[in-house]
Write an enzyme that holds these catalytic residues in place. Structure first.
Site, PDB file in Angstrom:
ATOM      1  N   ILE A 182       0.921  -1.233  -0.046  1.00  0.00           N
ATOM      2  CA  ILE A 182       0.034   0.093  -0.013  1.00  0.00           C
ATOM      3  C   ILE A 182       0.749   1.244   0.065  1.00  0.00           C
ATOM      4  O   ILE A 182       0.312   2.317  -0.508  1.00  0.00           O
ATOM      5  CB  ILE A 182      -1.101  -0.136   1.160  1.00  0.00           C
ATOM      6  CG1 ILE A 182      -2.261   0.617   0.784  1.00  0.00           C
ATOM      7  CG2 ILE A 182      -0.226   0.226   2.554  1.00  0.00           C
ATOM      8  CD1 ILE A 182      -3.348   0.665   1.853  1.00  0.00           C
ATOM      9  N   ASP A 196       1.300  -0.520   9.547  1.00  0.00           N
ATOM     10  CA  ASP A 196       1.691   0.909  10.368  1.00  0.00           C
ATOM     11  C   ASP A 196       2.968   1.111  10.116  1.00  0.00           C
ATOM     12  O   ASP A 196       3.471   2.167   9.751  1.00  0.00           O
ATOM     13  CB  ASP A 196       1.008   0.596  11.835  1.00  0.00           C
ATOM     14  CG  ASP A 196       1.094   1.796  12.497  1.00  0.00           C
ATOM     15  OD1 ASP A 196       1.279   2.802  11.958  1.00  0.00           O
ATOM     16  OD2 ASP A 196       0.957   1.851  13.766  1.00  0.00           O
TER      17      ASP A 196
HETATM   18  N1  AR6 Z   1       0.662  -3.238   2.160  1.00  0.00           N
HETATM   19  C1  AR6 Z   1      -0.671  -3.564   2.445  1.00  0.00           C
HETATM   20  N2  AR6 Z   1      -0.713  -4.373   3.368  1.00  0.00           N
HETATM   21  C2  AR6 Z   1      -0.088  -4.849   4.331  1.00  0.00           C
HETATM   22  C3  AR6 Z   1       1.353  -4.264   4.216  1.00  0.00           C
HETATM   23  C4  AR6 Z   1       1.552  -3.492   3.177  1.00  0.00           C
HETATM   24  N3  AR6 Z   1       2.900  -2.872   3.189  1.00  0.00           N
HETATM   25  N4  AR6 Z   1       2.036  -4.791   5.344  1.00  0.00           N
HETATM   26  C5  AR6 Z   1       1.023  -5.697   6.200  1.00  0.00           C
HETATM   27  N5  AR6 Z   1      -0.331  -5.709   5.437  1.00  0.00           N
HETATM   28  P1  AR6 Z   1      -1.451  -5.503  10.557  1.00  0.00           P
HETATM   29  P2  AR6 Z   1      -3.852  -5.086  12.336  1.00  0.00           P
HETATM   30  C6  AR6 Z   1      -1.396  -6.269   5.640  1.00  0.00           C
HETATM   31  O1  AR6 Z   1      -0.852  -6.565  11.369  1.00  0.00           O
HETATM   32  O2  AR6 Z   1      -4.127  -6.696  12.293  1.00  0.00           O
HETATM   33  C7  AR6 Z   1       0.529  -2.520  14.128  1.00  0.00           C
HETATM   34  O3  AR6 Z   1       1.340  -2.885  15.195  1.00  0.00           O
HETATM   35  C8  AR6 Z   1      -1.385  -7.532   6.463  1.00  0.00           C
HETATM   36  O4  AR6 Z   1      -0.839  -8.846   5.876  1.00  0.00           O
HETATM   37  O5  AR6 Z   1      -0.844  -4.488   9.805  1.00  0.00           O
HETATM   38  O6  AR6 Z   1      -4.833  -4.159  12.041  1.00  0.00           O
HETATM   39  C9  AR6 Z   1      -0.399  -1.406  14.696  1.00  0.00           C
HETATM   40  O7  AR6 Z   1       0.414  -0.410  15.107  1.00  0.00           O
HETATM   41  C10 AR6 Z   1      -2.771  -7.739   6.977  1.00  0.00           C
HETATM   42  O8  AR6 Z   1      -3.578  -8.186   6.095  1.00  0.00           O
HETATM   43  O9  AR6 Z   1      -2.734  -4.524  11.206  1.00  0.00           O
HETATM   44  C11 AR6 Z   1      -1.354  -2.056  15.386  1.00  0.00           C
HETATM   45  O10 AR6 Z   1      -0.760  -2.303  17.051  1.00  0.00           O
HETATM   46  C12 AR6 Z   1      -3.205  -6.365   6.979  1.00  0.00           C
HETATM   47  O11 AR6 Z   1      -2.237  -5.637   6.554  1.00  0.00           O
HETATM   48  C13 AR6 Z   1      -1.577  -3.403  14.840  1.00  0.00           C
HETATM   49  O12 AR6 Z   1      -0.509  -3.651  13.935  1.00  0.00           O
HETATM   50  C14 AR6 Z   1      -3.450  -5.654   8.652  1.00  0.00           C
HETATM   51  O13 AR6 Z   1      -2.247  -6.149   9.360  1.00  0.00           O
HETATM   52  C15 AR6 Z   1      -2.819  -3.415  14.100  1.00  0.00           C
HETATM   53  O14 AR6 Z   1      -3.155  -4.734  13.785  1.00  0.00           O
END
Ligand code: AR6
Length: 182
Positions: A20, A43
């Site tokens: 993203i 994030d």
């Molecule tokens: N581009 C698109 N999607 C992504 C990317 C990327 N670069 N990286 C990961 N994903 P998560 P949550 C996907 O864990 O579950 C953080 O520490 C990933 O595969 O990022 O909402 C925050 O600070 C998954 O499908 O977010 C919070 O503490 C999706 O993004 C916590 O994690 C969401 O995974 C939030 O957890």
């Protein structure tokens, strides 16, 4: 794998598999935590790509509640803005998790309209570190986004930016089911 773009009302809905942080849309959505000061997953990737100015602006926002959303500039990202939303931690589904996840999508789309943005990309909020079941999350994401664009909206493009083929397939399937059931 590429998926068909679907037009509903005046808005095009698209499913892609991508990082993203590379997308040149008006806003990308960040799956943040309530501190808004960065973390792992998407994030961490967004903060790394945007540069240190992003966390400086985030500090002035004084956090964000679960289900709510706040907007900042995109700094070194190709996206002009970042919408930071806080998804629920999955705790079995009886603690309002589905409603809170829907609220993340609704509030983010409302912010886009308020700022007259044309395009937005969402990651699969809560489905990583927060452990929300991916299939239920995809159907909530898609149905809430479609419902939100039934209200007046500036958005002509909504992208579900998935990080795995499996996640993209779930969003594509949810989109085709939502269209059949309209
Ligand atoms: N581009 C698109 N999607 C992504 C990317 C990327 N670069 N990286 C990961 N994903 P998560 P949550 C996907 O864990 O579950 C953080 O520490 C990933 O595969 O990022 O909402 C925050 O600070 C998954 O499908 O977010 C919070 O503490 C999706 O993004 C916590 O994690 C969401 O995974 C939030 O957890």
């Amino acid at each position: 794998m590429s998926y068909p773009v679907r037009k509903i009302g005046a808005t095009r809905f698209e499913v892609i598999t991508a990082d993203i942080t590379k997308l040149g849309v008006d806003a990308i959505v960040n799956a943040a935590n309530s501190s808004l000061l960065g973390g792992g997953g998407v994030d961490g990737a967004i903060h790394r790509a945007a540069g240190p100015e992003l966390v400086m602006e985030c500090r002035m926002l004084h956090g964000c509640r679960t289900g709510e959303a706040k907007i900042t500039r995109g700094y070194r990202l190709p996206a002009r803005h970042v919408i930071h939303t806080v998804g629920p931690v999955w705790q079995g589904g009886e603690r309002g998790e589905p409603e809170l996840l829907a609220s993340c999508y609704r509030r983010s789309i409302e912010l886009c309209h308020k700022h007259l943005l044309d395009s937005v990309a969402f990651p699969a909020i809560s489905t990583g570190i927060f452990r929300f079941p991916a299939d239920l999350a995809a159907s909530i994401a898609v149905s809430t986004a479609i419902d939100a664009t039934r209200e007046e909206t500036s958005l002509s493009q909504i992208v579900f930016c998935c990080f795995s083929e499996q996640s993209a397939e779930l969003h594509d399937q949810a989109l085709s089911e939502a269209i059949i059931n309209r």
